[in-house]
Design a protein around this motif. Structure first.
Motif, PDB file in Angstrom:
ATOM      1  N   VAL A 116     -21.142 -56.463 -32.161  1.00 23.95           N
ATOM      2  CA  VAL A 116     -19.956 -55.607 -32.038  1.00 23.95           C
ATOM      3  C   VAL A 116     -19.094 -56.048 -30.858  1.00 23.95           C
ATOM      4  O   VAL A 116     -17.853 -56.103 -30.956  1.00 23.95           O
ATOM      5  N   THR A 117     -19.726 -56.400 -29.757  1.00 25.00           N
ATOM      6  CA  THR A 117     -18.985 -56.858 -28.584  1.00 25.00           C
ATOM      7  C   THR A 117     -18.221 -58.141 -28.886  1.00 25.00           C
ATOM      8  O   THR A 117     -17.096 -58.316 -28.423  1.00 25.00           O
ATOM      9  N   GLY A 118     -18.824 -59.017 -29.677  1.00 23.42           N
ATOM     10  CA  GLY A 118     -18.135 -60.242 -30.074  1.00 23.42           C
ATOM     11  C   GLY A 118     -16.862 -59.951 -30.845  1.00 23.42           C
ATOM     12  O   GLY A 118     -15.830 -60.586 -30.619  1.00 23.42           O
ATOM     13  N   PHE A 119     -16.916 -58.980 -31.761  1.00 22.22           N
ATOM     14  CA  PHE A 119     -15.715 -58.606 -32.500  1.00 22.22           C
ATOM     15  C   PHE A 119     -14.641 -58.040 -31.568  1.00 22.22           C
ATOM     16  O   PHE A 119     -13.461 -58.324 -31.730  1.00 22.22           O
ATOM     17  N   PHE A 120     -15.062 -57.265 -30.571  1.00 21.73           N
ATOM     18  CA  PHE A 120     -14.086 -56.721 -29.625  1.00 21.73           C
ATOM     19  C   PHE A 120     -13.449 -57.814 -28.781  1.00 21.73           C
ATOM     20  O   PHE A 120     -12.260 -57.749 -28.464  1.00 21.73           O
ATOM     21  N   TYR A 121     -14.214 -58.834 -28.408  1.00 22.60           N
ATOM     22  CA  TYR A 121     -13.635 -59.954 -27.660  1.00 22.60           C
ATOM     23  C   TYR A 121     -12.596 -60.691 -28.502  1.00 22.60           C
ATOM     24  O   TYR A 121     -11.550 -61.095 -27.991  1.00 22.60           O
ATOM     25  N   ILE A 122     -12.878 -60.866 -29.779  1.00 22.46           N
ATOM     26  CA  ILE A 122     -11.909 -61.531 -30.656  1.00 22.46           C
ATOM     27  C   ILE A 122     -10.636 -60.700 -30.758  1.00 22.46           C
ATOM     28  O   ILE A 122      -9.524 -61.236 -30.657  1.00 22.46           O
ATOM     29  N   ILE A 123     -10.777 -59.399 -30.940  1.00 24.88           N
ATOM     30  CA  ILE A 123      -9.606 -58.516 -31.017  1.00 24.88           C
ATOM     31  C   ILE A 123      -8.825 -58.549 -29.710  1.00 24.88           C
ATOM     32  O   ILE A 123      -7.589 -58.618 -29.707  1.00 24.88           O
ATOM     33  N   LEU A 124      -9.529 -58.523 -28.580  1.00 30.38           N
ATOM     34  CA  LEU A 124      -8.857 -58.574 -27.283  1.00 30.38           C
ATOM     35  C   LEU A 124      -8.107 -59.888 -27.116  1.00 30.38           C
ATOM     36  O   LEU A 124      -6.985 -59.908 -26.592  1.00 30.38           O
ATOM     37  N   GLY A 125      -8.693 -60.990 -27.551  1.00 29.83           N
ATOM     38  CA  GLY A 125      -8.008 -62.275 -27.471  1.00 29.83           C
ATOM     39  C   GLY A 125      -6.739 -62.294 -28.298  1.00 29.83           C
ATOM     40  O   GLY A 125      -5.704 -62.818 -27.864  1.00 29.83           O
ATOM     41  N   ILE A 126      -6.788 -61.717 -29.480  1.00 29.07           N
ATOM     42  CA  ILE A 126      -5.599 -61.650 -30.332  1.00 29.07           C
ATOM     43  C   ILE A 126      -4.523 -60.781 -29.689  1.00 29.07           C
ATOM     44  O   ILE A 126      -3.335 -61.115 -29.712  1.00 29.07           O
ATOM     45  N   VAL A 127      -4.930 -59.669 -29.089  1.00 27.06           N
ATOM     46  CA  VAL A 127      -3.971 -58.776 -28.412  1.00 27.06           C
ATOM     47  C   VAL A 127      -3.324 -59.487 -27.224  1.00 27.06           C
ATOM     48  O   VAL A 127      -2.110 -59.376 -27.012  1.00 27.06           O
ATOM     49  N   VAL A 128      -4.115 -60.222 -26.456  1.00 23.41           N
ATOM     50  CA  VAL A 128      -3.562 -60.942 -25.300  1.00 23.41           C
ATOM     51  C   VAL A 128      -2.550 -61.984 -25.762  1.00 23.41           C
ATOM     52  O   VAL A 128      -1.477 -62.123 -25.165  1.00 23.41           O
ATOM     53  N   ILE A 129      -2.862 -62.711 -26.832  1.00 25.94           N
ATOM     54  CA  ILE A 129      -1.923 -63.719 -27.333  1.00 25.94           C
ATOM     55  C   ILE A 129      -0.658 -63.058 -27.888  1.00 25.94           C
ATOM     56  O   ILE A 129       0.453 -63.525 -27.645  1.00 25.94           O
ATOM     57  N   THR A 130      -0.824 -61.961 -28.614  1.00 31.94           N
ATOM     58  CA  THR A 130       0.314 -61.318 -29.268  1.00 31.94           C
ATOM     59  C   THR A 130       1.237 -60.624 -28.272  1.00 31.94           C
ATOM     60  O   THR A 130       2.458 -60.816 -28.301  1.00 31.94           O
ATOM     61  N   TYR A 131       0.668 -59.803 -27.395  1.00 30.49           N
ATOM     62  CA  TYR A 131       1.490 -58.986 -26.497  1.00 30.49           C
ATOM     63  C   TYR A 131       1.658 -59.575 -25.104  1.00 30.49           C
ATOM     64  O   TYR A 131       2.407 -59.034 -24.297  1.00 30.49           O
ATOM     65  N   LYS A 132       0.934 -60.659 -24.802  1.00 30.21           N
ATOM     66  CA  LYS A 132       0.989 -61.305 -23.477  1.00 30.21           C
ATOM     67  C   LYS A 132       0.764 -60.293 -22.360  1.00 30.21           C
ATOM     68  O   LYS A 132       1.478 -60.242 -21.376  1.00 30.21           O
ATOM     69  N   PHE A 133      -0.278 -59.486 -22.567  1.00 25.48           N
ATOM     70  CA  PHE A 133      -0.604 -58.430 -21.612  1.00 25.48           C
ATOM     71  C   PHE A 133      -2.114 -58.349 -21.458  1.00 25.48           C
ATOM     72  O   PHE A 133      -2.842 -58.304 -22.440  1.00 25.48           O
ATOM     73  N   PHE A 134      -2.587 -58.358 -20.214  1.00 22.41           N
ATOM     74  CA  PHE A 134      -4.002 -58.163 -19.894  1.00 22.41           C
ATOM     75  C   PHE A 134      -4.044 -57.499 -18.524  1.00 22.41           C
ATOM     76  O   PHE A 134      -4.183 -58.160 -17.500  1.00 22.41           O
ATOM     77  N   PHE A 135      -3.895 -56.208 -18.478  1.00 21.47           N
ATOM     78  CA  PHE A 135      -3.774 -55.378 -17.275  1.00 21.47           C
ATOM     79  C   PHE A 135      -2.452 -55.607 -16.550  1.00 21.47           C
ATOM     80  O   PHE A 135      -1.980 -54.730 -15.863  1.00 21.47           O
ATOM     81  N   ILE A 136      -1.906 -56.803 -16.646  1.00 19.91           N
ATOM     82  CA  ILE A 136      -0.570 -57.098 -16.125  1.00 19.91           C
ATOM     83  C   ILE A 136       0.151 -57.925 -17.187  1.00 19.91           C
ATOM     84  O   ILE A 136      -0.467 -58.489 -18.075  1.00 19.91           O
ATOM     85  N   PRO A 173       3.445 -66.775 -20.910  1.00 27.28           N
ATOM     86  CA  PRO A 173       2.848 -67.420 -22.091  1.00 27.28           C
ATOM     87  C   PRO A 173       1.883 -68.556 -21.744  1.00 27.28           C
ATOM     88  O   PRO A 173       0.903 -68.772 -22.445  1.00 27.28           O
ATOM     89  N   ALA A 174       2.158 -69.259 -20.640  1.00 29.42           N
ATOM     90  CA  ALA A 174       1.281 -70.355 -20.227  1.00 29.42           C
ATOM     91  C   ALA A 174      -0.104 -69.855 -19.811  1.00 29.42           C
ATOM     92  O   ALA A 174      -1.068 -70.622 -19.798  1.00 29.42           O
ATOM     93  N   VAL A 175      -0.216 -68.597 -19.477  1.00 28.97           N
ATOM     94  CA  VAL A 175      -1.497 -68.005 -19.103  1.00 28.97           C
ATOM     95  C   VAL A 175      -2.076 -67.208 -20.261  1.00 28.97           C
ATOM     96  O   VAL A 175      -3.293 -67.219 -20.488  1.00 28.97           O
ATOM     97  N   ALA A 176      -1.228 -66.543 -21.021  1.00 33.11           N
ATOM     98  CA  ALA A 176      -1.692 -65.668 -22.100  1.00 33.11           C
ATOM     99  C   ALA A 176      -2.385 -66.447 -23.204  1.00 33.11           C
ATOM    100  O   ALA A 176      -3.433 -66.023 -23.705  1.00 33.11           O
ATOM    101  N   TYR A 177      -1.814 -67.580 -23.602  1.00 33.94           N
ATOM    102  CA  TYR A 177      -2.412 -68.340 -24.701  1.00 33.94           C
ATOM    103  C   TYR A 177      -3.792 -68.886 -24.360  1.00 33.94           C
ATOM    104  O   TYR A 177      -4.735 -68.692 -25.130  1.00 33.94           O
TER     105      TYR A 177
END
Length: 65
Positions: A9-29, A33-37
């Motif tokens: 289950v944690t693996g699936f959440f990491y994949i979802i989080l990675g997709i969210v970071v790429i899509t919205y370019k947001f991870f707490f801040i 794009p050079a960091v988000a991807y």
């Protein structure tokens, strides 16, 4: 046994989080794009690794029974 399912289950959440970071370019801040991807790709790869490891451990547990 429960740890293997939790790891799956944690693996699936990491994949979802990675997709969210790429899509919205947001991870707490807001990320550039050079960091988000790369961060998103690393999160997705780690999620796939955790899923693969959990599945292999579940198979080994079933073979031992």
């Amino acid at each position: 046994m429960m740890f293997n399912w939790l790891s799956l289950v944690t693996g699936f959440f990491y994949i979802i989080l990675g997709i969210v970071v790429i899509t919205y370019k947001f991870f707490f801040i807001v990320l550039e794009p050079a960091v988000a991807y790369p961060l998103g790709i690393v999160l997705i790869i780690y999620g796939v690794f955790r899923i693969f490891r959990a599945i292999s451990k579940l198979k080994n547990t079933k073979n031992e029974e």
